[in-house]
Design a protein around this motif. Structure first.
Motif, mmCIF file in Angstrom:
data_model
loop_
_atom_site.group_PDB
_atom_site.id
_atom_site.type_symbol
_atom_site.label_atom_id
_atom_site.label_comp_id
_atom_site.label_asym_id
_atom_site.label_seq_id
_atom_site.Cartn_x
_atom_site.Cartn_y
_atom_site.Cartn_z
ATOM 1 N N GLN A 1 -0.950 13.292 -8.237
ATOM 2 C CA GLN A 1 -2.172 13.067 -7.456
ATOM 3 C C GLN A 1 -1.925 11.915 -6.494
ATOM 4 O O GLN A 1 -1.973 10.745 -6.881
ATOM 5 C CB GLN A 1 -3.357 12.763 -8.380
ATOM 6 C CG GLN A 1 -3.720 13.955 -9.269
ATOM 7 C CD GLN A 1 -4.883 13.666 -10.195
ATOM 8 O OE1 GLN A 1 -5.612 12.687 -10.014
ATOM 9 N NE2 GLN A 1 -5.067 14.516 -11.199
ATOM 10 N N PHE A 2 -1.648 12.272 -5.277
ATOM 11 C CA PHE A 2 -1.307 11.250 -4.289
ATOM 12 C C PHE A 2 -2.568 10.682 -3.646
ATOM 13 O O PHE A 2 -3.556 11.387 -3.456
ATOM 14 C CB PHE A 2 -0.378 11.850 -3.223
ATOM 15 C CG PHE A 2 0.999 12.147 -3.769
ATOM 16 C CD1 PHE A 2 2.003 11.190 -3.698
ATOM 17 C CD2 PHE A 2 1.279 13.364 -4.383
ATOM 18 C CE1 PHE A 2 3.263 11.454 -4.222
ATOM 19 C CE2 PHE A 2 2.538 13.630 -4.909
ATOM 20 C CZ PHE A 2 3.532 12.671 -4.825
ATOM 21 N N ASN A 3 -2.514 9.395 -3.325
ATOM 22 C CA ASN A 3 -3.650 8.712 -2.687
ATOM 23 C C ASN A 3 -3.096 7.847 -1.561
ATOM 24 O O ASN A 3 -2.385 6.875 -1.812
ATOM 25 C CB ASN A 3 -4.373 7.844 -3.716
ATOM 26 C CG ASN A 3 -5.598 7.165 -3.131
ATOM 27 O OD1 ASN A 3 -5.709 6.996 -1.906
ATOM 28 N ND2 ASN A 3 -6.517 6.757 -3.984
ATOM 29 N N PHE A 4 -3.426 8.246 -0.339
ATOM 30 C CA PHE A 4 -2.902 7.510 0.817
ATOM 31 C C PHE A 4 -3.998 6.728 1.533
ATOM 32 O O PHE A 4 -3.845 6.391 2.706
ATOM 33 C CB PHE A 4 -2.229 8.489 1.787
ATOM 34 C CG PHE A 4 -1.035 9.189 1.178
ATOM 35 C CD1 PHE A 4 0.151 8.504 0.968
ATOM 36 C CD2 PHE A 4 -1.111 10.525 0.804
ATOM 37 C CE1 PHE A 4 1.249 9.138 0.402
ATOM 38 C CE2 PHE A 4 -0.014 11.169 0.235
ATOM 39 C CZ PHE A 4 1.167 10.469 0.030
ATOM 40 N N SER A 5 -5.105 6.444 0.869
ATOM 41 C CA SER A 5 -6.225 5.835 1.598
ATOM 42 C C SER A 5 -5.870 4.441 2.112
ATOM 43 O O SER A 5 -6.057 4.143 3.296
ATOM 44 C CB SER A 5 -7.486 5.816 0.731
ATOM 45 O OG SER A 5 -7.217 5.212 -0.510
ATOM 46 N N ASP B 1 -2.897 4.678 4.608
ATOM 47 C CA ASP B 1 -3.298 5.206 5.915
ATOM 48 C C ASP B 1 -4.130 4.209 6.719
ATOM 49 O O ASP B 1 -4.102 4.229 7.953
ATOM 50 C CB ASP B 1 -4.087 6.512 5.749
ATOM 51 C CG ASP B 1 -3.181 7.702 5.468
ATOM 52 O OD1 ASP B 1 -1.951 7.564 5.630
ATOM 53 O OD2 ASP B 1 -3.715 8.767 5.084
ATOM 54 N N THR C 1 0.414 4.872 -4.128
ATOM 55 C CA THR C 1 0.409 6.201 -3.502
ATOM 56 C C THR C 1 0.367 7.354 -4.510
ATOM 57 O O THR C 1 -0.022 8.461 -4.146
ATOM 58 C CB THR C 1 1.645 6.389 -2.599
ATOM 59 O OG1 THR C 1 2.816 6.051 -3.346
ATOM 60 C CG2 THR C 1 1.547 5.515 -1.362
ATOM 61 N N GLU C 2 0.777 7.097 -5.772
ATOM 62 C CA GLU C 2 0.705 8.169 -6.789
ATOM 63 C C GLU C 2 0.171 7.587 -8.094
ATOM 64 O O GLU C 2 0.887 7.489 -9.090
ATOM 65 C CB GLU C 2 2.087 8.826 -6.983
ATOM 66 C CG GLU C 2 1.998 10.166 -7.714
ATOM 67 C CD GLU C 2 3.356 10.868 -7.885
ATOM 68 O OE1 GLU C 2 4.374 10.340 -7.410
ATOM 69 O OE2 GLU C 2 3.360 11.946 -8.526
ATOM 70 N N GLU D 1 0.787 -1.233 0.000
ATOM 71 C CA GLU D 1 0.000 0.000 0.000
ATOM 72 C C GLU D 1 0.818 1.282 0.000
ATOM 73 O O GLU D 1 0.272 2.357 -0.260
ATOM 74 C CB GLU D 1 -0.953 -0.022 1.205
ATOM 75 C CG GLU D 1 -2.065 -1.071 1.092
ATOM 76 C CD GLU D 1 -1.624 -2.508 1.425
ATOM 77 O OE1 GLU D 1 -0.409 -2.747 1.636
ATOM 78 O OE2 GLU D 1 -2.506 -3.379 1.467
ATOM 79 N N GLN E 1 -1.857 8.658 -10.334
ATOM 80 C CA GLN E 1 -1.733 9.618 -11.436
ATOM 81 C C GLN E 1 -0.651 10.604 -11.046
ATOM 82 O O GLN E 1 -0.529 10.947 -9.867
ATOM 83 C CB GLN E 1 -3.053 10.373 -11.663
ATOM 84 C CG GLN E 1 -4.253 9.470 -11.880
ATOM 85 C CD GLN E 1 -4.150 8.621 -13.123
ATOM 86 O OE1 GLN E 1 -3.541 9.021 -14.115
ATOM 87 N NE2 GLN E 1 -4.726 7.422 -13.086
ATOM 88 N N HIS F 1 3.827 13.417 3.551
ATOM 89 C CA HIS F 1 2.593 12.927 4.181
ATOM 90 C C HIS F 1 2.902 12.223 5.511
ATOM 91 O O HIS F 1 2.118 12.321 6.461
ATOM 92 C CB HIS F 1 1.877 11.968 3.223
ATOM 93 C CG HIS F 1 0.576 11.434 3.752
ATOM 94 N ND1 HIS F 1 -0.571 12.195 3.784
ATOM 95 C CD2 HIS F 1 0.250 10.233 4.277
ATOM 96 C CE1 HIS F 1 -1.553 11.472 4.302
ATOM 97 N NE2 HIS F 1 -1.082 10.269 4.616
#
Ligand code: XIL
Length: 299
Positions: free
Chosen positions: A57-61, A64, A51-52, A45, A54, A114
């Protein structure tokens, strides 16, 4: 002591596991994981594609979910991993040259910002050396940006989160006699001599019939520690889960004062990326295997 984490803590070390976010609603899994381990690595994860997804555009869902579960349950977190040839999102796989170099730097900065101050060790660079006897760097889009990509990654990481220990992590580097081990050793020695900020080396330790455990692993750990870095066993699994081999690995870490701790790459055999090898400490029903008892007694 009655759990792996508590037993490891007696010598100031941790005992961790790779955790998968998709298993956090399985109560058999979380009960074992919470009871036995005091360090957590996200199995997938915190990787680049997660985590990126795109560019920019970071996504840490998912990351996290694991981070929060770990911290709420009193565990420390190892970060894995920031720069790697594998599990890159499509946008990154299609980049090269200066654009890829900048994307790597931006990725390290974005993820480490983050989690700034929250991650004890980061695997900054993963698996940069070739297998076999060449001792060469692995060919990859990152390597083709220039041989200095690894040290650029470490300099970037140090500035992004000065509180994290910065690790280089690889596999088939446990046997002191292997060319890949020597190549990694020469890189770390060079980095220390030139002041490239590296704090630790992670030995994945995926042992199987093709790359078996060798008793010179302890020599390897000692020789790297003598360069002035910490060492860690970061992804341990052993084909067939020999209790003797598991105990040997534990004893090798305990013999080296700079060995920070041990992480196994999953909880139950059925959670393993190599489940057919039944390489872990718990069976598919969550029962302790003989390797578990062997590890607990060795700690
Ligand atoms: C593996 C995961 O366990 C799998 O779920 C995934 O499909 C592929 O990656 N070296 C590493 C780890 O550094 O990130 C890898 O994890 C195993 C090998």
């Amino acid at each position: 002591e009655s759990t792996l984490g508590a037993a490891a803590a007696q010598s100031g070390r941790y005992f961790g596991a790779a955790i998968a976010s998709g298993r956090l609603n399985d109560s058999v899994y979380t009960t074992i994981a919470n009871r036995e381990f005091n360090s957590v690595t996200a199995e997938n994860e915190m990787k680049i594609d997660a985590t990126e997804p795109q560019r920019g555009q970071f996504n840490f869902s998912a990351a996290d979910r694991i981070y929060n579960w770990a911290v709420q349950n009193g565990k420390e977190v190892r970060g894995h991993t920031l720069a790697w040839h594998s599990q890159q999102p499509d946008w990154m796989r299609n980049l090269s040259g200066g654009a890829l170099r900048q994307a790597m730097i931006d990725h390290i900065n974005g993820v480490m910002a983050h989690y700034r101050g929250k991650i004890v060790q980061w695997d900054v660079v993963n698996e940069a050396f070739e297998d076999g006897n060449s001792g060469a760097r692995r060919d990859s889009n990152l390597q083709r940006t220039g041989n200095d990509w690894i040290e650029v990654a470490f300099h970037t990481a140090r500035a992004a989160d000065p509180s994290a220990k910065l690790c280089y992590n690889d596999y088939n580097v446990e046997n002191w006699n292997w060319a890949k081990t020597q190549a990694m050793y020469n890189m770390v020695r060079d980095f220390k001599q030139r002041g490239v900020p590296i704090d630790c080396v992670g030995f994945q330790s995926h042992f199987n019939s093709g790359s078996p455990y060798n008793s010179n692993f302890r020599t390897t750990l000692q020789n790297f520690a003598a360069l002035g870095v910490d060492v860690a066993i970061t992804e341990l699994d052993i084909q067939g889960a020999s209790p003797t081999t598991y105990a040997n690995v534990v004893n090798d870490c305990l013999a080296v004062s700079r060995c920070l701790g041990i992480t196994v790459w999953g909880v139950r055999d059925t959670d393993s990326w190599r489940s057919e090898q039944t390489p872990l400490l718990f069976d598919g029903n969550g029962n302790k295997k003989s390797a578990y008892t062997s590890v607990l007694n060795a700690l």
